[in-house]
Design a protein around this motif. Structure first.
Motif, PDB file in Angstrom:
ATOM      1  N   VAL A 255    -101.661  10.647 -94.275  1.00 34.89           N
ATOM      2  CA  VAL A 255    -103.085  10.349 -94.169  1.00 34.89           C
ATOM      3  C   VAL A 255    -103.795  10.522 -95.504  1.00 34.89           C
ATOM      4  O   VAL A 255    -104.773   9.818 -95.803  1.00 34.89           O
ATOM      5  N   GLU A 256    -103.306  11.440 -96.334  1.00 34.00           N
ATOM      6  CA  GLU A 256    -103.965  11.710 -97.615  1.00 34.00           C
ATOM      7  C   GLU A 256    -103.493  10.780 -98.735  1.00 34.00           C
ATOM      8  O   GLU A 256    -103.917  10.927 -99.892  1.00 34.00           O
TER       9      GLU A 256
ATOM     10  N   SER B  68    -111.660  12.220-100.077  1.00 29.75           N
ATOM     11  CA  SER B  68    -111.439  13.190-101.146  1.00 29.75           C
ATOM     12  C   SER B  68    -110.617  14.351-100.596  1.00 29.75           C
ATOM     13  O   SER B  68    -110.992  14.966 -99.589  1.00 29.75           O
ATOM     14  N   LEU B  69    -109.502  14.636-101.253  1.00 32.21           N
ATOM     15  CA  LEU B  69    -108.632  15.741-100.875  1.00 32.21           C
ATOM     16  C   LEU B  69    -109.048  16.984-101.659  1.00 32.21           C
ATOM     17  O   LEU B  69    -109.297  16.906-102.861  1.00 32.21           O
ATOM     18  N   THR B  70    -109.141  18.105-100.978  1.00 33.90           N
ATOM     19  CA  THR B  70    -109.541  19.347-101.633  1.00 33.90           C
ATOM     20  C   THR B  70    -108.662  19.621-102.860  1.00 33.90           C
ATOM     21  O   THR B  70    -107.451  19.440-102.824  1.00 33.90           O
TER      22      THR B  70
ATOM     23  N   GLY C 276    -108.247  23.908 -96.608  1.00 33.40           N
ATOM     24  CA  GLY C 276    -107.889  22.615 -97.173  1.00 33.40           C
ATOM     25  C   GLY C 276    -108.034  21.500 -96.160  1.00 33.40           C
ATOM     26  O   GLY C 276    -107.719  21.672 -94.977  1.00 33.40           O
ATOM     27  N   SER C 277    -108.520  20.349 -96.591  1.00 34.19           N
ATOM     28  CA  SER C 277    -108.617  19.199 -95.695  1.00 34.19           C
ATOM     29  C   SER C 277    -108.850  17.937 -96.513  1.00 34.19           C
ATOM     30  O   SER C 277    -109.057  17.984 -97.727  1.00 34.19           O
ATOM     31  N   LEU C 278    -108.821  16.827 -95.822  1.00 36.79           N
ATOM     32  CA  LEU C 278    -109.169  15.537 -96.404  1.00 36.79           C
ATOM     33  C   LEU C 278    -110.543  15.163 -95.870  1.00 36.79           C
ATOM     34  O   LEU C 278    -110.733  15.063 -94.661  1.00 36.79           O
ATOM     35  N   LEU C 279    -111.508  15.011 -96.764  1.00 37.24           N
ATOM     36  CA  LEU C 279    -112.865  14.688 -96.357  1.00 37.24           C
ATOM     37  C   LEU C 279    -113.059  13.180 -96.374  1.00 37.24           C
ATOM     38  O   LEU C 279    -112.462  12.472 -97.201  1.00 37.24           O
ATOM     39  N   ALA C 280    -113.909  12.686 -95.471  1.00 39.55           N
ATOM     40  CA  ALA C 280    -114.172  11.254 -95.386  1.00 39.55           C
ATOM     41  C   ALA C 280    -115.676  11.007 -95.379  1.00 39.55           C
ATOM     42  O   ALA C 280    -116.414  11.651 -94.630  1.00 39.55           O
TER      43      ALA C 280
ATOM     44  N   HIS D 160    -117.806  13.347 -92.845  1.00 35.36           N
ATOM     45  CA  HIS D 160    -116.972  13.974 -91.818  1.00 35.36           C
ATOM     46  C   HIS D 160    -116.084  15.004 -92.505  1.00 35.36           C
ATOM     47  O   HIS D 160    -115.306  14.666 -93.397  1.00 35.36           O
ATOM     48  N   VAL D 161    -116.232  16.272 -92.109  1.00 33.85           N
ATOM     49  CA  VAL D 161    -115.497  17.345 -92.782  1.00 33.85           C
ATOM     50  C   VAL D 161    -114.995  18.362 -91.776  1.00 33.85           C
ATOM     51  O   VAL D 161    -115.677  18.679 -90.801  1.00 33.85           O
TER      52      VAL D 161
END
Length: 250
Positions: A113-114, A128-130, A145-149, A158-159
């Motif tokens: 996904v990232e 954006s990936l942390t 940690g996450s992938l933000l959209a 969306h976080v």
């Protein structure tokens, strides 16, 4: 938290749901539905739909047939992936390495996904990936940690977990700032001398890049809405509150 679907306009819906810790405390969770073009939809994250929320989603998506993909952005949000895969069997299922390892029985896309490949398929969104912290931490309970959209057309961010907001309607909402950096971030820092600096620079870049954000959709709190020009100073203030602890953790 009640199951609700919030229409934020321009083809973006945030779905609020329940997540009970120990079966008692509801910390909430969410997913979002994004319309890419006529008869094309994707989900950001997974949540088991039910009741009137499910009915509304199915009505929007031609009984689910128009959902082409589910993007599971947070590696530790896995509870509802099976339900979503069941409800939308034709949708391509994207996830992190942890998703694939945790739920190997699901038909995951080989593209993580990232990955840049996934981002390129959905130019309607910005990802954006942390940075400076582990996307998938090996430390128990560290989920910063996450992938933000970000959906520029609706000005919706969306976080999951990386940034948060206090639960709405309670005492904490009165005493905590409107948004804040996950307290777990200090433990998620990579074992590098400049990890805290890299993380802080990443947040500053997001504050600039996504400064038009008006709809802040956080996983375990709720929807925070900003007026024009309010999001950037709020995020930078959150960073400055967190910066001393991040620097001390190095």
């Amino acid at each position: 938290m009640a199951h609700t679907i919030i229409n934020l306009g321009q083809g973006f819906w945030n779905i609020r749901g329940a997540l009970r810790i120990g079966g008692l405390i509801d910390v909430g969770t969410h997913c979002s539905l994004v319309q890419l073009a006529k008869d094309r939809f994707i989900f950001l994250d997974s949540y088991e739909l039910s009741g009137s929320v499910r009915e509304q989603v199915m009505a929007l998506t031609h009984q689910g047939q128009a959902v082409e993909a589910i993007l599971n952005l947070h590696p530790f949000h896995t509870l509802h992936c099976e339900a979503m895969a069941r409800d939308f069997p034709q949708a391509t299922l994207y996830g992190s390495l942890r998703h694939q390892q945790k739920l190997p029985q699901l038909a995951w896309s080989p593209d993580r996904v990232e990955s840049e490949a996934v981002a390129a398929r959905y130019p309607e969104l910005e990802f954006s990936l942390t940075q400076g912290i582990d996307y998938i931490s090996a430390k128990p309970g560290v989920h910063a940690g996450s992938l933000l959209a970000y959906h520029p057309v609706s000005k919706s961010l969306h976080v999951d977990d990386t940034f948060a907001a206090p639960p709405q309607g309670g005492l904490l909402e009165k005493f905590l700032p409107e948004i804040f950096i996950s307290p777990a971030t200090r433990w998620a820092l990579k074992p590098e001398a400049n990890a805290a600096e890299i993380y802080c620079e990443w947040v500053q870049q997001l504050a600039d890049q996504w400064q038009d954000t008006q709809n802040f959709c956080a996983a375990h709190s709720g929807l925070v809405q900003f007026k024009a020009g309010e999001f950037k100073p709020a995020l930078l203030a959150a960073l400055e509150r967190a910066r001393p602890k991040l620097q001390a953790a190095q």
